[in-house]
Write a protein that holds these residues in place. Sequence first.
Motif, PDB file in Angstrom:
ATOM      1  N   VAL A 127      20.753 -39.177 -10.082  1.00 56.05           N
ATOM      2  CA  VAL A 127      20.234 -38.129 -10.972  1.00 56.05           C
ATOM      3  C   VAL A 127      18.971 -38.677 -11.654  1.00 56.05           C
ATOM      4  O   VAL A 127      18.955 -39.820 -12.093  1.00 56.05           O
ATOM      5  N   PRO A 128      17.897 -37.883 -11.716  1.00 54.50           N
ATOM      6  CA  PRO A 128      16.663 -38.376 -12.344  1.00 54.50           C
ATOM      7  C   PRO A 128      16.904 -38.776 -13.797  1.00 54.50           C
ATOM      8  O   PRO A 128      17.456 -37.988 -14.582  1.00 54.50           O
ATOM      9  N   LEU A 129      16.488 -39.978 -14.114  1.00 50.57           N
ATOM     10  CA  LEU A 129      16.702 -40.505 -15.449  1.00 50.57           C
ATOM     11  C   LEU A 129      15.367 -41.023 -15.970  1.00 50.57           C
ATOM     12  O   LEU A 129      14.659 -41.724 -15.258  1.00 50.57           O
ATOM     13  N   MET A 130      15.039 -40.651 -17.191  1.00 53.76           N
ATOM     14  CA  MET A 130      13.805 -41.157 -17.776  1.00 53.76           C
ATOM     15  C   MET A 130      14.177 -42.120 -18.887  1.00 53.76           C
ATOM     16  O   MET A 130      15.085 -41.846 -19.665  1.00 53.76           O
ATOM     17  N   GLU A 131      13.506 -43.253 -18.934  1.00 54.20           N
ATOM     18  CA  GLU A 131      13.764 -44.196 -20.027  1.00 54.20           C
ATOM     19  C   GLU A 131      12.564 -44.212 -20.958  1.00 54.20           C
ATOM     20  O   GLU A 131      11.440 -44.470 -20.533  1.00 54.20           O
ATOM     21  N   ILE A 132      12.819 -43.917 -22.225  1.00 55.10           N
ATOM     22  CA  ILE A 132      11.754 -43.899 -23.224  1.00 55.10           C
ATOM     23  C   ILE A 132      11.937 -45.120 -24.119  1.00 55.10           C
ATOM     24  O   ILE A 132      12.946 -45.248 -24.810  1.00 55.10           O
ATOM     25  N   VAL A 133      10.980 -46.025 -24.083  1.00 53.28           N
ATOM     26  CA  VAL A 133      11.087 -47.270 -24.837  1.00 53.28           C
ATOM     27  C   VAL A 133      10.208 -47.184 -26.075  1.00 53.28           C
ATOM     28  O   VAL A 133       9.022 -46.867 -25.973  1.00 53.28           O
TER      29      VAL A 133
END
Length: 473
Positions: A146-152
Amino acid sequence: MEYEAVIGLETHVQLKTKSKMWCGCPNEFGAEPNTNVCPVCLGLPGVLPVANEEALRLTALTGFLLNCTIPRSAKFDRKNYFYPDMPKNYQITQYDQPSTANGYVEFEFDGGISRVRITRAHLEEDVGKNFHFERHSGVDFNRAGVPLMEIVSEPDITSAEMAYAYLNALKDILVYGGVSDCDMEKGMVRCDVNVSVRPQSQQELGAKIEIKNMNSFSGVRRALEYEIPRQIDVVRKGGKLSQETRRWDDIACVTETMRSKEMAHDYRYFPEPDLMPFVPSAEWLEEVRRRVVELPLAKKRRFMTDYQLPATDAETFVKDVPLGEYFETMARKSKNPKAIANWVINNLRAKMAESFTALAELKFKPEHLLELLGLVESGKISSRIAQEVFAEMFASGQSPNDIVQSKGLAQVSDTGAVEKFCDEAIAANPKSAEDFRAGKAAALNFLKGQVMKLSKGKANPNLVGEILERKLR
Ligand code: ADP
Ligand code: MG
Ligand code: ZN
């Protein structure tokens, strides 16, 4: 010595796409285990990933919403580790060339506006989910890929409360932009919390402790409320903290060591050989930019300045987007938006809730609400009668003018008629009339009430007051 906390968050968000990141399987929560799977997301040998373009678009859109820059070229990398929920034994992510970087989020906090810088937002894939039963374990691969975005974030956060406010603001922005539904119940947002402490006068950062896999914002707040004093306590007592990964136990309300720095993974990142670097064209980016929406904070400020709404009303309309839009269609045409807000929030919303009616199902038109307000403002009906008209309009969809006419609800402003009611009220309540003449001002209100009763609520209250006073004096 005074100590301060330094916090940076890594937030994982599932993107709102129809299909998974590298294959055509549905991106859907709650299906029977292992039904949304194929050779690609099961990591079978010989398969090739094909990037989901909508996921790339949503990541770029996030870049715009978070004031980031979008580098000319992004690339994908393999992060290698072994865990049963990841069948390929590597996760495709972005290592040194993320899709977007260097932005910030602004949000209301502590009576002002806080800003947290965003280091990067990159695209990767989610893993499957392990289930542990009494005698065996199982893996559901529906979530794998599943597309996952990581925001740091940069380590700009200084308290548990601020972390909580940041996360909520971030979530609101992503929901507004249509990037993610951010449904916490469905695990669509998870985050890793990095926290250290240092003497207030010190520039250099303390040893970073990472609390992994938090799945609720309130959990993040609770974990920090425990972890910050714990760290301060250690250093106060002359102890030394070293970099480690901890786990939050939400039942015992403590953090505990998972692994120390020595046990840290070596992910052996290398460029993903099966995917080309992604170089968005100017037209492609322009198309994404057109999807940028007004952010919640900007909208709140605009509602407060353009329509002179108090913060709480503006917030109501920011949180409930359709209601806000409904309000705005009317507010734009009105000289008294505050009155419209009152009607929408206090009357309409309550009626809708009690009758389980959605905005789309309303029988009357927004113009009818404006018409109703006009009737009150011009003194044609009292605000009490307006409630009655509103209830009727809500039930039947009839226009307020028609309702007032057919039910004879128009306010009586004819002096002769009102005088008659006043005479009646005074005659029936000589004691009150006497009291008023003796200086008891409250007696007038009683008499006014009697007149309103006699007129079935239709006498113009201002006129009643005037006439009564004149008669009694
Ligand atoms: P890693 O490579 O271990 O993931 P990063 O330097 O990329 O570490 O940082 C990850 C997160 O930790 C970021 O959100 C960053 O702001 C935060 N962070 C880094 N150093 C510290 C520190 N000393 N104290 C608190 N947070 C930190
Ligand atoms: Mg990390
Ligand atoms: Zn698949």
